[in-house]
Write a protein that holds these residues in place. Sequence first.
Motif, PDB file in Angstrom:
ATOM      1  N   GLY A   1       5.826   1.010   6.924  1.00 27.74           N
ATOM      2  CA  GLY A   1       5.548   0.121   5.802  1.00 27.74           C
ATOM      3  C   GLY A   1       6.700  -0.822   5.582  1.00 27.74           C
ATOM      4  O   GLY A   1       7.457  -1.151   6.502  1.00 27.74           O
TER       5      GLY A   1
ATOM      6  N   ILE B   1      -6.544  -1.773   2.742  1.00 27.88           N
ATOM      7  CA  ILE B   1      -5.547  -2.280   3.672  1.00 27.88           C
ATOM      8  C   ILE B   1      -6.254  -3.116   4.739  1.00 27.88           C
ATOM      9  O   ILE B   1      -7.459  -2.994   4.935  1.00 27.88           O
ATOM     10  CB  ILE B   1      -4.717  -1.160   4.331  1.00 27.88           C
ATOM     11  CG1 ILE B   1      -5.608  -0.191   5.091  1.00 27.88           C
ATOM     12  CG2 ILE B   1      -3.866  -0.431   3.318  1.00 27.88           C
ATOM     13  CD1 ILE B   1      -4.843   0.665   6.063  1.00 27.88           C
TER      14      ILE B   1
ATOM     15  N   ARG C   1     -10.567   2.267  -1.912  1.00 29.56           N
ATOM     16  CA  ARG C   1      -9.327   2.524  -1.181  1.00 29.56           C
ATOM     17  C   ARG C   1      -9.629   2.721   0.304  1.00 29.56           C
ATOM     18  O   ARG C   1     -10.670   3.258   0.656  1.00 29.56           O
ATOM     19  CB  ARG C   1      -8.629   3.773  -1.728  1.00 29.56           C
ATOM     20  CG  ARG C   1      -8.368   3.702  -3.223  1.00 29.56           C
ATOM     21  CD  ARG C   1      -7.709   4.937  -3.769  1.00 29.56           C
ATOM     22  NE  ARG C   1      -8.508   6.131  -3.485  1.00 29.56           N
ATOM     23  CZ  ARG C   1      -8.206   7.347  -3.922  1.00 29.56           C
ATOM     24  NH1 ARG C   1      -7.129   7.549  -4.658  1.00 29.56           N
ATOM     25  NH2 ARG C   1      -8.968   8.380  -3.622  1.00 29.56           N
TER      26      ARG C   1
ATOM     27  N   PRO D   1       0.821  -1.217   0.000  1.00 30.24           N
ATOM     28  CA  PRO D   1       0.000   0.000   0.000  1.00 30.24           C
ATOM     29  C   PRO D   1       0.854   1.265   0.000  1.00 30.24           C
ATOM     30  O   PRO D   1       1.912   1.315   0.629  1.00 30.24           O
ATOM     31  CB  PRO D   1      -0.788  -0.095   1.316  1.00 30.24           C
ATOM     32  CG  PRO D   1      -0.654  -1.498   1.775  1.00 30.24           C
ATOM     33  CD  PRO D   1       0.606  -2.030   1.193  1.00 30.24           C
TER      34      PRO D   1
ATOM     35  N   VAL E   1       0.523   5.676   0.365  1.00 26.69           N
ATOM     36  CA  VAL E   1      -0.315   6.804   0.787  1.00 26.69           C
ATOM     37  C   VAL E   1      -0.534   7.705  -0.423  1.00 26.69           C
ATOM     38  O   VAL E   1       0.418   8.102  -1.087  1.00 26.69           O
ATOM     39  CB  VAL E   1       0.361   7.585   1.933  1.00 26.69           C
ATOM     40  CG1 VAL E   1      -0.417   8.852   2.260  1.00 26.69           C
ATOM     41  CG2 VAL E   1       0.498   6.699   3.166  1.00 26.69           C
TER      42      VAL E   1
ATOM     43  N   ASN F   1      -1.827  -4.782   3.051  1.00 23.77           N
ATOM     44  CA  ASN F   1      -3.129  -5.018   2.433  1.00 23.77           C
ATOM     45  C   ASN F   1      -3.655  -6.378   2.894  1.00 23.77           C
ATOM     46  O   ASN F   1      -2.955  -7.118   3.590  1.00 23.77           O
ATOM     47  CB  ASN F   1      -3.025  -4.895   0.906  1.00 23.77           C
ATOM     48  CG  ASN F   1      -2.074  -5.909   0.295  1.00 23.77           C
ATOM     49  OD1 ASN F   1      -1.825  -6.982   0.844  1.00 23.77           O
ATOM     50  ND2 ASN F   1      -1.531  -5.565  -0.857  1.00 23.77           N
TER      51      ASN F   1
ATOM     52  N   THR G   1      -5.328   8.456   3.206  1.00 23.50           N
ATOM     53  CA  THR G   1      -5.952   7.632   2.180  1.00 23.50           C
ATOM     54  C   THR G   1      -4.859   6.825   1.489  1.00 23.50           C
ATOM     55  O   THR G   1      -3.840   7.372   1.078  1.00 23.50           O
ATOM     56  CB  THR G   1      -6.692   8.491   1.137  1.00 23.50           C
ATOM     57  OG1 THR G   1      -7.661   9.304   1.813  1.00 23.50           O
ATOM     58  CG2 THR G   1      -7.392   7.626   0.093  1.00 23.50           C
ATOM     59  N   PHE G   2      -5.085   5.522   1.383  1.00 24.80           N
ATOM     60  CA  PHE G   2      -4.142   4.625   0.717  1.00 24.80           C
ATOM     61  C   PHE G   2      -4.594   4.371  -0.712  1.00 24.80           C
ATOM     62  O   PHE G   2      -5.741   4.631  -1.066  1.00 24.80           O
ATOM     63  CB  PHE G   2      -4.047   3.307   1.495  1.00 24.80           C
ATOM     64  CG  PHE G   2      -3.393   3.466   2.837  1.00 24.80           C
ATOM     65  CD1 PHE G   2      -2.018   3.334   2.983  1.00 24.80           C
ATOM     66  CD2 PHE G   2      -4.142   3.777   3.952  1.00 24.80           C
ATOM     67  CE1 PHE G   2      -1.416   3.490   4.209  1.00 24.80           C
ATOM     68  CE2 PHE G   2      -3.549   3.938   5.194  1.00 24.80           C
ATOM     69  CZ  PHE G   2      -2.171   3.798   5.322  1.00 24.80           C
ATOM     70  N   ASP G   3      -3.706   3.825  -1.536  1.00 18.62           N
ATOM     71  CA  ASP G   3      -4.023   3.565  -2.940  1.00 18.62           C
ATOM     72  C   ASP G   3      -4.828   2.289  -3.148  1.00 18.62           C
ATOM     73  O   ASP G   3      -5.205   1.967  -4.268  1.00 18.62           O
ATOM     74  CB  ASP G   3      -2.740   3.508  -3.776  1.00 18.62           C
ATOM     75  CG  ASP G   3      -1.860   2.308  -3.446  1.00 18.62           C
ATOM     76  OD1 ASP G   3      -1.949   1.781  -2.315  1.00 18.62           O
ATOM     77  OD2 ASP G   3      -1.055   1.905  -4.318  1.00 18.62           O
TER      78      ASP G   3
END
Length: 125
Positions: free
Chosen positions: A108, A32, A85, A4, A6, A120, A27-29
């Motif tokens: 991460g 998760i 997302r 993931p 940001v 994720n 907000t993640f892409d």
Amino acid sequence: MSAPLVVNVDPANSEVDVVLGTQITITFDQAIDPATIDGSTFSVTGPGQTQILTAGQLIAKEGNTLLSREYIEGTFAFDTDSQGRSVVSFVPVRHFQPNVRYEVLLLGLDASLTINVIANPAGEG
């Protein structure tokens, strides 16, 4: 899939004049695993009340001290946006102080001090 990333932070990096009751939203892409978001992978710190002085500085009588960092406690809320997302909100237990810089740390894949990372649902972090 991949680890993931940001894609959005609110308030933005180095933003000033933020309303004191504001929560921090990341907000993640991708989606998760909410179980991977906790105090070991997501932390907020602000200046502490203690100055840190090394033994060498004490002996040399140097005045260049560092302020400690205060860990800000809070709760997490999880949501999903229209693109699927993950959106994570951090709500501090008390309002942030005015004219103070706070820092958010997300751990991460490159985390070297812990095995806990934001990942994720497939376990990719």
